[in-house]
Design a protein around this motif. Sequence first.
Motif, PDB file in Angstrom:
ATOM      1  N   UNK A 217      -0.059   3.357  -0.821  1.00 43.95           N
ATOM      2  CA  UNK A 217      -1.239   3.158   0.022  1.00 43.95           C
ATOM      3  C   UNK A 217      -0.864   2.471   1.332  1.00 43.95           C
ATOM      4  N   UNK A 218       0.050   1.514   1.258  1.00 44.12           N
ATOM      5  CA  UNK A 218       0.500   0.811   2.471  1.00 44.12           C
ATOM      6  C   UNK A 218       1.228   1.760   3.412  1.00 44.12           C
ATOM      7  N   UNK A 219       2.139   2.565   2.880  1.00 48.50           N
ATOM      8  CA  UNK A 219       2.916   3.473   3.724  1.00 48.50           C
ATOM      9  C   UNK A 219       2.012   4.459   4.451  1.00 48.50           C
ATOM     10  N   UNK A 220       1.013   4.992   3.747  1.00 49.23           N
ATOM     11  CA  UNK A 220       0.097   5.957   4.366  1.00 49.23           C
ATOM     12  C   UNK A 220      -0.683   5.300   5.500  1.00 49.23           C
ATOM     13  N   UNK A 221      -1.063   4.040   5.313  1.00 48.37           N
ATOM     14  CA  UNK A 221      -1.783   3.301   6.353  1.00 48.37           C
ATOM     15  C   UNK A 221      -0.868   2.980   7.537  1.00 48.37           C
ATOM     16  N   UNK A 222       0.316   2.476   7.233  1.00 48.17           N
ATOM     17  CA  UNK A 222       1.221   1.991   8.268  1.00 48.17           C
ATOM     18  C   UNK A 222       1.816   3.133   9.095  1.00 48.17           C
ATOM     19  N   UNK A 224       0.492   6.381   9.412  1.00 50.78           N
ATOM     20  CA  UNK A 224      -0.499   7.452   9.296  1.00 50.78           C
ATOM     21  C   UNK A 224      -0.286   8.588  10.292  1.00 50.78           C
ATOM     22  N   UNK A 225       0.458   8.337  11.355  1.00 49.57           N
ATOM     23  CA  UNK A 225       0.720   9.391  12.330  1.00 49.57           C
ATOM     24  C   UNK A 225       1.776  10.374  11.842  1.00 49.57           C
ATOM     25  N   UNK A 226       2.631   9.949  10.903  1.00 49.76           N
ATOM     26  CA  UNK A 226       3.749  10.804  10.498  1.00 49.76           C
ATOM     27  C   UNK A 226       3.787  11.113   8.999  1.00 49.76           C
ATOM     28  N   UNK A 227       3.105  10.332   8.180  1.00 47.64           N
ATOM     29  CA  UNK A 227       3.122  10.564   6.738  1.00 47.64           C
ATOM     30  C   UNK A 227       1.851  11.270   6.280  1.00 47.64           C
ATOM     31  N   UNK A 228       2.013  12.170   5.316  1.00 43.77           N
ATOM     32  CA  UNK A 228       0.862  12.848   4.723  1.00 43.77           C
ATOM     33  C   UNK A 228       0.881  12.629   3.221  1.00 43.77           C
ATOM     34  N   UNK A 229      -0.265  12.323   2.669  1.00 43.96           N
ATOM     35  CA  UNK A 229      -0.355  12.050   1.233  1.00 43.96           C
ATOM     36  C   UNK A 229       0.138  13.241   0.414  1.00 43.96           C
ATOM     37  N   UNK A 230      -0.126  14.451   0.888  1.00 40.44           N
ATOM     38  CA  UNK A 230       0.261  15.655   0.141  1.00 40.44           C
ATOM     39  C   UNK A 230       1.774  15.816   0.042  1.00 40.44           C
ATOM     40  N   UNK A 466      12.311  24.950  -2.163  1.00 40.79           N
ATOM     41  CA  UNK A 466      10.988  25.304  -1.639  1.00 40.79           C
ATOM     42  C   UNK A 466      10.503  24.162  -0.736  1.00 40.79           C
ATOM     43  N   UNK A 467      10.000  24.465   0.470  1.00 36.67           N
ATOM     44  CA  UNK A 467       9.491  23.402   1.354  1.00 36.67           C
ATOM     45  C   UNK A 467       8.440  22.522   0.678  1.00 36.67           C
ATOM     46  N   UNK A 468       7.708  23.088  -0.289  1.00 33.70           N
ATOM     47  CA  UNK A 468       6.713  22.295  -1.006  1.00 33.70           C
ATOM     48  C   UNK A 468       7.343  21.250  -1.917  1.00 33.70           C
ATOM     49  N   UNK A 469       8.650  21.388  -2.127  1.00 36.19           N
ATOM     50  CA  UNK A 469       9.365  20.422  -2.961  1.00 36.19           C
ATOM     51  C   UNK A 469      10.259  19.508  -2.125  1.00 36.19           C
ATOM     52  N   UNK A 470       9.940  19.403  -0.845  1.00 36.06           N
ATOM     53  CA  UNK A 470      10.528  18.383   0.013  1.00 36.06           C
ATOM     54  C   UNK A 470       9.477  17.290   0.192  1.00 36.06           C
ATOM     55  N   UNK A 471       9.865  16.046  -0.021  1.00 39.66           N
ATOM     56  CA  UNK A 471       8.871  14.969  -0.061  1.00 39.66           C
ATOM     57  C   UNK A 471       9.182  13.880   0.956  1.00 39.66           C
ATOM     58  N   UNK A 472       8.107  13.299   1.487  1.00 36.92           N
ATOM     59  CA  UNK A 472       8.265  12.189   2.418  1.00 36.92           C
ATOM     60  C   UNK A 472       8.467  10.864   1.682  1.00 36.92           C
ATOM     61  N   UNK A 473       7.988  10.787   0.465  1.00 33.06           N
ATOM     62  CA  UNK A 473       8.256   9.604  -0.362  1.00 33.06           C
ATOM     63  C   UNK A 473       8.064   9.974  -1.828  1.00 33.06           C
ATOM     64  N   UNK A 474       8.945   9.436  -2.679  1.00 31.32           N
ATOM     65  CA  UNK A 474       8.881   9.682  -4.116  1.00 31.32           C
ATOM     66  C   UNK A 474       8.812   8.352  -4.847  1.00 31.32           C
ATOM     67  N   UNK A 475       7.906   8.262  -5.817  1.00 33.85           N
ATOM     68  CA  UNK A 475       7.853   7.120  -6.735  1.00 33.85           C
ATOM     69  C   UNK A 475       8.297   7.606  -8.113  1.00 33.85           C
ATOM     70  N   UNK A 476       9.257   6.916  -8.705  1.00 33.93           N
ATOM     71  CA  UNK A 476       9.728   7.248 -10.052  1.00 33.93           C
ATOM     72  C   UNK A 476       9.452   6.054 -10.952  1.00 33.93           C
TER      73      UNK A 476
END
Length: 710
Positions: A217-222, A224-230, A466-476
């Motif tokens: 939630x913090x990363x998306x807020x901080x 927001x111009x470059x990160x997308x939740x999806x 697949x481009x859909x399997x490239x992620x801006x952030x991953x939580x494990x």
Amino acid sequence: MSTQKPYDEEKVQLDRTLTTMKEHLETLETMPKYVGNNYTEQVLEGIREKNRTDLRRAIREPYFGRLDFQEDGDKEAVPLYIGKIGVANPVNEQPMIIDWRAPVASLFYSFIGGNETAYYESTDGRIEGNVHLKRYIVVRNGELQRVVDDFEKGNERIADDFLLYRLGENKDNRLKDIVSTIQVEQNEIIRAPRNTPILIQGVAGSGKTTVALHRLAYLIYQYQESLRAKKMIIFAPNRLFLDYISDVLPELGVGDIQQTTFQDWAMSILEDEVRLKDARESFAKWFESDSMVEEGKTKRWKGSLSFMHVLAQYIKSYEKNCVPTQDFEAWERKKLDQTIINRWFTVEYKHYPLAKRRERILHRIKAWMDGELKHIGDPKVKKDRKKKATQQLNAYLKYWPNHSALSFYRELFSKLKKKQDISEDILRAIPSDVVQATAASLKKKEMEQEDLAPLVFIHQRLYGVDPNHRYQHIVIDEAQDYSPFQLALLKNLTEQQSLTILGDLSQSIYAYQGIKDWDECKGIFDKSKLQYFELTKSYRSTWEIIRFANEVISQAHLSIQLADPVFRSGEKIKLVQVSEENRILSIVKAVQLLQEKRMNTIALLGRTEAECEALFMALKAKGIPVSLVQAEQENYAGGISIMPVYMSKGLEFDAVLLLDVNDQAYRKTVQDAKLLYVGCTRALHELWLFHGKTPSPLLEGIDEELVMKV
């Protein structure tokens, strides 16, 4: 200052704030919604709709804290009210409520008292000043319920009253956010820079899962111009856990983040190609017998970085030799030279993945055939040669099969078993027992869990990512149960190694597939970027429960720090000796007693699925409203639940009843100590252990002050 004066002061402020917010919401709701095609008006309507949504949510609980901060150079302190959602005053557009993720709000979490200068980092640099007041405020459905001063300048006092108040609350069937109680060490992790791989070793109850969710939630807020939740994703241990944490992000105003398990994610990539062996069978074998000890060595090797490197080596060898060495002869005296085809493969299409290269070369050969056929005028000859060329192409392609990940994997292990057409380096690298076990599994056409990472690795080398399997952030989450192979695979799918990895080695109960020491995976990441955190403070359970659990896990002799409990004292741990005849009756009485104490969530944790199913039937017959939680279940309803102890990992309950804690079920081994530790640390308020004539040796020597024999 008396407790009544702050309450009265905050009651006036709350009424004033709610009145302003409700009036603004009423104004927005009376405005007609724009449904036209004008782009500017669409953007404005989007802003208005977001304001409507935010206000509806914020009115229920507008804020949870107040910080009076005097910035250097200012004449007086300014009261800052901090909430889950930032709200601006509609009159002057000034912040009325500060979003908890805003830079200045970090002061609320980082300031712990004293006379030192307080500061926070803003876009303009470091802002310094003094804190005059830090106050916790509880609002429920628009009603002020509690006011607790944590710090007041002049009094120099720090109080944990609010934290203890929140920790003492009973649970329901969902994990809750911790926005109002984020601690200093948690705040540091949440606000760490975006492109930083973070590894968290957190003891049971340290809040590591909620910290990771709040970090998203913090990363998306901080950013927001470059990160997308999806483009962000959470990997959880099972679907039940996903359901359990499902309310946290929406409550923080964050949606659209992907949430899955590694198995579901991998199977979606491999589609219908792979039939996976039922994981419950492996779990049952592992937790109910010794038969998995040797098999576990094979499973661990296939999850190693060594296997990943061997696969990469074999794929590289395949790349060098996959193009047929002969020319392609479409018909007599009409050939396509092998050197031309090889140049297409090694030069012109070099940057394509292997299967894509083959596909493009196949199209190019067909185009060459069509071009040559155009020069033939006689329709009959043209038809015959086209038929001949097609036959020749099919024969040619037999030397260059169109591999899937599974067929490629099968071919590798077939060669390994036969010791044919494979390099000596690879033959020596893979243990013979791994070869035999995997070949047998492939013959049955059933894959094990540990085969998923290698298969996805192969698929991506053959077909690309697949481009859909490239992620801006991953939580494990529960990363101690991931293999180094899995972690390396996922790391390669992130932008600049942006991951949050969390786990607890004390809870690594799947020793046949997980991490034994975090050093196993530290080498996966760029050492200059990797940040390692240890969360040792446990907030979940009472002091007695954590002390008891610590004595259990100490017998595993792990090289990690034990949990440091927050001093929230509660009931002693109940040790209940039962005979076979009175076992069910004793459990029923304990459940009824806990219900009388208004325990909302009660877990009965058995050693095996079979034992849990038998207990479920027995309690149902006694009229107890109980639910049986089974593997692959997707929903957790709360109330009274029965489940195997290994399935409870990650969950928490008001009370836990651990069943059949006998010398045969829980022996004095590292594995059983971890499993019992997991069960004990699920309890927030009360912990009961039932045993027969001979209790588990893991209970020997437990401090008698912590327990009560019933």
